[in-house]
Design an enzyme around this catalytic site. Sequence first.
Site, PDB file in Angstrom:
ATOM      1  N   ASP A  91      -1.176   4.748   7.431  1.00 25.85           N
ATOM      2  CA  ASP A  91      -0.561   4.952   6.516  1.00 25.85           C
ATOM      3  C   ASP A  91      -1.378   4.586   5.233  1.00 25.85           C
ATOM      4  O   ASP A  91      -2.473   4.176   5.287  1.00 25.85           O
ATOM      5  CB  ASP A  91       0.492   3.424   6.770  1.00 25.85           C
ATOM      6  CG  ASP A  91       1.189   2.465   6.443  1.00 25.85           C
ATOM      7  OD1 ASP A  91       2.568   1.738   6.302  1.00 25.85           O
ATOM      8  OD2 ASP A  91       1.227   2.807   5.083  1.00 25.85           O
ATOM      9  N   ASP A 123       4.225   9.126   3.803  1.00 25.06           N
ATOM     10  CA  ASP A 123       2.815   8.592   3.823  1.00 25.06           C
ATOM     11  C   ASP A 123       2.638   7.855   4.896  1.00 25.06           C
ATOM     12  O   ASP A 123       1.995   6.959   5.021  1.00 25.06           O
ATOM     13  CB  ASP A 123       3.287   7.024   3.246  1.00 25.06           C
ATOM     14  CG  ASP A 123       4.214   6.312   3.071  1.00 25.06           C
ATOM     15  OD1 ASP A 123       5.222   6.236   3.617  1.00 25.06           O
ATOM     16  OD2 ASP A 123       4.369   5.347   2.228  1.00 25.06           O
ATOM     17  N   GLU A 124       3.025   8.572   6.090  1.00 17.26           N
ATOM     18  CA  GLU A 124       2.695   7.723   7.831  1.00 17.26           C
ATOM     19  C   GLU A 124       2.851   8.759   8.430  1.00 17.26           C
ATOM     20  O   GLU A 124       3.700   9.668   8.390  1.00 17.26           O
ATOM     21  CB  GLU A 124       3.784   6.634   7.870  1.00 17.26           C
ATOM     22  CG  GLU A 124       3.951   5.304   6.793  1.00 17.26           C
ATOM     23  CD  GLU A 124       5.019   4.456   8.218  1.00 17.26           C
ATOM     24  OE1 GLU A 124       5.577   4.922   8.884  1.00 17.26           O
ATOM     25  OE2 GLU A 124       5.411   3.463   7.343  1.00 17.26           O
TER      26      GLU A 124
END
Length: 365
Positions: A9, A107-108
């Site tokens: 993350d 973003d992950e």
Amino acid sequence: MDRIIFHVDLDCFFAAVEILDHPEYKGFPVITGADPKKGKGRGVVTTCSYEAREFGLHSGMPISKAYHLCPHGIYVKSNFGRIREISSQVMKILDKYSPVFQQVGSDEAYLDMSEIAIDMNHANEIAKKIKDEVQSEVGITCSIGVAFTKSLAKIGSDCNKPNGITIINPDNYKTILSPLKITRIPGIGKKSKIYYEKHGFQLIGDFLKIPKHKMIAKFGDRGRWIYNLINGLEERKVHDSSYFYHRKSISKERTFYEDTDDYQEILSKITDLNDKIHDILEKKGILYRTISLKIRFKGYETYLRSKSFTSAIRNKQKALEVVLDLYQEFFKKKKKIRLIGLKFSNLKETVKTNQKKILDYVKNV
DNA sequence: TCTGGGGTCCTAGGACCC
DNA sequence: TCTGGGGTCCTAGGACCC
């Protein structure tokens, strides 16, 4: 044999990109999202730096409230081109570490490391290496959760933020999970929190004390789902599906700067949204069978109306007719409108698009 | 304090069919 | 006269996630 799954993350990603491009922002409260307009702006905070969090700011907070709490913050509009660029740089790095790689949003990502890491110690070493490489190659930090299921890995990546690693294994999961609030379970949000608190559950530890059959008796399928998730019995796989991913719907919506009942303004917004969506649909070779209109009135009262065809089409003019027809019901209300949205679903990709996808895939293998 | 925009998934009622 | 049961599709609403 237990699986080994990483959840990576990126730390306050949108704000991190701004700081990367403007090093002079470093150490200051940086807030990305809507224009605050000196406290009169509409919209919410997308992300904010840890310095901004000190003032009580967080993502999802109305931007007007954020401005009141932190008037001297650096408020910026996200540069989505840069977000995409930086995101793909990071994802390229992550992808190298495992053949089973699943990106989630910008973003992950999940990585199934079962075939690569020998044990949890080795996994820890690899996680450190990933973190270092992302920092030195791209210049931003990330947090990593290492666990034996996806959800536990996700809970883990949130435990040591920013720039941390958390290892969750069958021996320590109860100790780590017990003191956490139930909202840390991905899938339990605001409403469920209130519901479960009414039944006396505040911490994950409160759930961990209850045997499976009682969880099911009390909360049905939801109870079974929670039990399996927090006890590491979940079997969801990391699916490496980026190439053949089929999106289920495509939508666009806009909040007016000021609530309006001007028919010309509403009509031109509807036309604009319809045009923009059809541009995308044409480019991607997608047809739809269902059209939906979303209306939000002043005061946040929200309605959805939809209509389905028997076969898939793509026809801008026809779509506009359908939407305006659905709109008639609301026109009579004579109320000011806050938001208008259009959604196209029951999508079908044309044969041509599928062939192109397969060709691209073969080229990449 | 007053709530963005892009999505996914779930539920529940009603229509319709066999 | 007072009506089953199962399956599927459509629609509306809502929770949740990033």
